[in-house]
Design an enzyme around this catalytic site. Sequence first.
Site, PDB file in Angstrom:
ATOM      1  N   LYS A 155      -6.928 -20.457  -2.811  1.00 43.57           N
ATOM      2  CA  LYS A 155      -7.563 -19.505  -3.724  1.00 43.57           C
ATOM      3  C   LYS A 155      -6.686 -18.248  -3.797  1.00 43.57           C
ATOM      4  O   LYS A 155      -6.659 -17.426  -2.902  1.00 43.57           O
ATOM      5  CB  LYS A 155      -8.960 -19.093  -3.271  1.00 43.57           C
TER       6      LYS A 155
ATOM      7  N   GLY B 289      -4.332 -10.840   3.578  1.00 39.35           N
ATOM      8  CA  GLY B 289      -4.910  -9.763   2.788  1.00 39.35           C
ATOM      9  C   GLY B 289      -5.287  -8.590   3.658  1.00 39.35           C
ATOM     10  O   GLY B 289      -4.642  -8.333   4.686  1.00 39.35           O
ATOM     11  N   SER B 290      -6.350  -7.898   3.270  1.00 39.95           N
ATOM     12  CA  SER B 290      -6.700  -6.642   3.935  1.00 39.95           C
ATOM     13  C   SER B 290      -7.392  -6.877   5.282  1.00 39.95           C
ATOM     14  O   SER B 290      -7.990  -7.937   5.518  1.00 39.95           O
ATOM     15  CB  SER B 290      -7.632  -5.846   3.026  1.00 39.95           C
TER      16      SER B 290
ATOM     17  N   VAL C   2     -11.313  -7.524   4.756  1.00 46.05           N
ATOM     18  CA  VAL C   2     -11.762  -8.890   4.457  1.00 46.05           C
ATOM     19  C   VAL C   2     -11.392  -9.833   5.609  1.00 46.05           C
ATOM     20  O   VAL C   2     -12.173 -10.706   5.981  1.00 46.05           O
ATOM     21  CB  VAL C   2     -11.174  -9.380   3.117  1.00 46.05           C
ATOM     22  N   GLY C   3     -10.224  -9.627   6.209  1.00 44.55           N
ATOM     23  CA  GLY C   3      -9.790 -10.493   7.315  1.00 44.55           C
ATOM     24  C   GLY C   3     -10.780 -10.461   8.474  1.00 44.55           C
ATOM     25  O   GLY C   3     -11.107 -11.498   9.072  1.00 44.55           O
TER      26      GLY C   3
ATOM     27  N   GLU D 262      -3.273 -12.868   8.359  1.00 50.71           N
ATOM     28  CA  GLU D 262      -2.062 -12.052   8.153  1.00 50.71           C
ATOM     29  C   GLU D 262      -2.521 -10.819   7.400  1.00 50.71           C
ATOM     30  O   GLU D 262      -2.857 -10.909   6.219  1.00 50.71           O
ATOM     31  CB  GLU D 262      -1.042 -12.814   7.315  1.00 50.71           C
TER      32      GLU D 262
ATOM     33  N   CYS E 163       3.165  -5.730   2.559  1.00 58.49           N
ATOM     34  CA  CYS E 163       2.577  -5.587   3.895  1.00 58.49           C
ATOM     35  C   CYS E 163       3.625  -5.169   4.920  1.00 58.49           C
ATOM     36  O   CYS E 163       3.311  -4.528   5.906  1.00 58.49           O
ATOM     37  CB  CYS E 163       1.933  -6.909   4.309  1.00 58.49           C
TER      38      CYS E 163
ATOM     39  N   GLU F 194      -2.407   2.404   5.921  1.00 62.15           N
ATOM     40  CA  GLU F 194      -1.561   1.676   4.979  1.00 62.15           C
ATOM     41  C   GLU F 194      -1.837   2.219   3.571  1.00 62.15           C
ATOM     42  O   GLU F 194      -2.933   2.046   3.038  1.00 62.15           O
ATOM     43  CB  GLU F 194      -1.911   0.193   5.044  1.00 62.15           C
TER      44      GLU F 194
HETATM   45  P1  NAD Z   1      -7.846  -8.326  -0.206  1.00 61.08           P
HETATM   46  O1  NAD Z   1      -8.238  -8.511   1.221  1.00 61.08           O
HETATM   47  O2  NAD Z   1      -8.673  -7.456  -1.046  1.00 61.08           O
HETATM   48  O3  NAD Z   1      -7.832  -9.745  -0.948  1.00 61.08           O
HETATM   49  C1  NAD Z   1      -7.056 -10.816  -0.474  1.00 61.08           C
HETATM   50  C2  NAD Z   1      -7.698 -12.115  -0.934  1.00 61.08           C
HETATM   51  O4  NAD Z   1      -8.971 -12.241  -0.319  1.00 61.08           O
HETATM   52  C3  NAD Z   1      -7.935 -12.227  -2.428  1.00 61.08           C
HETATM   53  O5  NAD Z   1      -7.690 -13.543  -2.849  1.00 61.08           O
HETATM   54  C4  NAD Z   1      -9.412 -11.893  -2.547  1.00 61.08           C
HETATM   55  O6  NAD Z   1     -10.026 -12.477  -3.686  1.00 61.08           O
HETATM   56  C5  NAD Z   1      -9.944 -12.527  -1.284  1.00 61.08           C
HETATM   57  N1  NAD Z   1     -11.234 -12.000  -0.832  1.00 61.08           N
HETATM   58  C6  NAD Z   1     -11.796 -10.792  -1.075  1.00 61.08           C
HETATM   59  N2  NAD Z   1     -13.024 -10.729  -0.515  1.00 61.08           N
HETATM   60  C7  NAD Z   1     -13.236 -11.908   0.098  1.00 61.08           C
HETATM   61  C8  NAD Z   1     -14.315 -12.463   0.849  1.00 61.08           C
HETATM   62  N3  NAD Z   1     -15.439 -11.784   1.072  1.00 61.08           N
HETATM   63  N4  NAD Z   1     -14.172 -13.705   1.349  1.00 61.08           N
HETATM   64  C9  NAD Z   1     -13.047 -14.409   1.145  1.00 61.08           C
HETATM   65  N5  NAD Z   1     -12.004 -13.964   0.420  1.00 61.08           N
HETATM   66  C10 NAD Z   1     -12.097 -12.720  -0.088  1.00 61.08           C
HETATM   67  O7  NAD Z   1      -6.334  -7.885  -0.186  1.00 61.08           O
HETATM   68  P2  NAD Z   1      -5.393  -7.541  -1.429  1.00 61.08           P
HETATM   69  O8  NAD Z   1      -5.835  -6.210  -1.950  1.00 61.08           O
HETATM   70  O9  NAD Z   1      -5.312  -8.684  -2.361  1.00 61.08           O
HETATM   71  O10 NAD Z   1      -3.963  -7.407  -0.721  1.00 61.08           O
HETATM   72  C11 NAD Z   1      -3.546  -6.262  -0.068  1.00 61.08           C
HETATM   73  C12 NAD Z   1      -3.657  -6.408   1.437  1.00 61.08           C
HETATM   74  O11 NAD Z   1      -3.050  -7.611   1.873  1.00 61.08           O
HETATM   75  C13 NAD Z   1      -2.919  -5.311   2.176  1.00 61.08           C
HETATM   76  O12 NAD Z   1      -3.693  -4.841   3.255  1.00 61.08           O
HETATM   77  C14 NAD Z   1      -1.672  -6.005   2.684  1.00 61.08           C
HETATM   78  O13 NAD Z   1      -1.090  -5.421   3.803  1.00 61.08           O
HETATM   79  C15 NAD Z   1      -2.175  -7.362   2.966  1.00 61.08           C
HETATM   80  N6  NAD Z   1      -1.071  -8.331   2.970  1.00 61.08           N
HETATM   81  C16 NAD Z   1      -0.668  -8.873   4.165  1.00 61.08           C
HETATM   82  C17 NAD Z   1       0.401  -9.764   4.196  1.00 61.08           C
HETATM   83  C18 NAD Z   1       0.884 -10.366   5.492  1.00 61.08           C
HETATM   84  O14 NAD Z   1       1.606 -11.347   5.460  1.00 61.08           O
HETATM   85  N7  NAD Z   1       0.495  -9.817   6.628  1.00 61.08           N
HETATM   86  C19 NAD Z   1       1.050 -10.107   3.018  1.00 61.08           C
HETATM   87  C20 NAD Z   1       0.626  -9.530   1.826  1.00 61.08           C
HETATM   88  C21 NAD Z   1      -0.455  -8.651   1.818  1.00 61.08           C
END
Ligand code: NAD
Length: 506
Positions: free
Chosen positions: A195, A248-249, A252-253, A270, A304, A402
């Site tokens: 997704k 992602g963030s 959410v993580g 990650e 990131c 960040e």
């Molecule tokens: P985000 O956490 O908002 O979203 C990431 C993904 O999670 C999206 O696909 C989103 O639709 C999904 N998501 C949102 N809510 C969810 C839920 N309740 N359940 C399941 N999935 C859900 O992050 P973003 O704004 O897309 O990306 C930015 C963040 O990602 C930054 O904090 C960045 O540091 C991090 N990031 C980390 C890496 C890494 O490899 N460590 C790489 C790229 C980005």
Amino acid sequence: MTVQSNFITPDSSDPRLQSKSRYRMLVDGKSVDAASGKTIHRVSPGHAGVVVGTWPDASADDVRAAIAAARRAFDTGPWPRMSGAERSRLMFKTAELILAHVEEIALIESLEVGKPIAQARGEITFCADLWSYAAGQARALEGQTHNNIGDNRLGLVLREPVGVVGIITPWNFPFIIASERVPWAIGGGCTVVLKPSEFTSGTSIRMAELAREAGIPDGVFNVVTGYGDPAGQVLAEDPGTDMVAFTGSVRVGTKLGEIAARSVKRVGLELGGKGPQIVFADADLEAAADGIAYGVYHNAGQCCISGSRLLVQEGIRDVLLDRLLDISRKVTFGDPLNERTKIGAMISEAHAAKVHSYVEAGQADGAELLLGGARVGEGAGLYYAPTVFSGVTADMSIAREEIFGPVLSTLTFKTADEAVALANASEFGLSASVWSTNLENALQSIRRIRAGRCWINSVIDGAPELPIGGYKKSGLGRELGRYGFDEYSQFKGIHVTLGRPDPWFG
Ligand code: NAD
């Protein structure tokens, strides 16, 4: 509208803006819409008001159908039972198809993310290499034997695929992040439901379509599109997935970690970072200034592993900042479709506003704004000027949090011990750079920094062979290299008795 000489005004008459692609999800080898017919439209962040892609808005039931397909493909389909050699052949073919479509995929990525087209081409080419590396390793995956546990005993350790993996990715590097996970998961025999972010789903769908064209069987690589809740959340909650791999963030993580803990499901996380760039007085300052600019401005700072904290040794601060400011005034930013652009657009209005609120907080906290600190080209697209702060202290939010924008926070140090302590004074531990011509000093510093991906005299470098991942709040687990396969493997111990076992009763 604020205009700077290094700003490239977006060209709204560019014919490539007319592409308006319409995508469908890929489930069990078939292209499908959401059952409700609902869709999500993506407006180019670099070109105000221009819709560049439309994809389905999946419901929980749409996602469950994709999980069921991946489940069937894993439980009864050919993929987990195939030889590594056969899997490898189909994955190499996928890599070749990606290479043959670099121009098409790069354009989609540039339009949806707002990243410079030349950068996007490089990224897609790198992704073909990620697929090739994983394809090569897919036939080399092995377990272990233990021939030293007794004369009548032999131990076998079987490597098995973990099962159905839900992969959730962010918007900043959609094609790279999916290519760092999907080939490692399917290379070991797993099946996946990917997704992508609701902002940038086009290229993930194209990746799955190319894998299908290469001959990867139906149900092995499914893509669903939609919002985090419900689409992403169902991937984590549904008992049909054996693992969720999230990028992602932290917000959410953490939530997904809790969901996985409740069902004792494997989870890979990650998350975010606040990468330090340590510059010692003996560094090649020309190279360091260039690297610092790249480290913080790459992908408009929406990275990131950005090097967003500059830690510079006291005596060279002014000379280094002079050079950095010179680069920052000249580096081209603006229209993602212009071949000369180095820095593209911010992902969304809300995100651009968030970046600006950090800049305001930095000023309110007493940091000195040396350059930038403002939106540029407002009305034409979402652009933020390269921004440099000095006089930052470790307690300020611009030193700790960040920002995810083209904003550099400069702090100073006197000794290597102080530099390492400052680098580690963060809840994150994703990446770190050290600039020094004294390799011993550089290595000794890096050894003491708690971060998963480090560079000496470079930044944001990567190779499929080397692991990536976070310490502390930057995450759990490792991707890439041989380590990445362990992430998606189960290990089974088998005790074999050779001859008659020793009697228990008599
Ligand atoms: P985000 O956490 O908002 O979203 C990431 C993904 O999670 C999206 O696909 C989103 O639709 C999904 N998501 C949102 N809510 C969810 C839920 N309740 N359940 C399941 N999935 C859900 O992050 P973003 O704004 O897309 O990306 C930015 C963040 O990602 C930054 O904090 C960045 O540091 C991090 N990031 C980390 C890496 C890494 O490899 N460590 C790489 C790229 C980005």
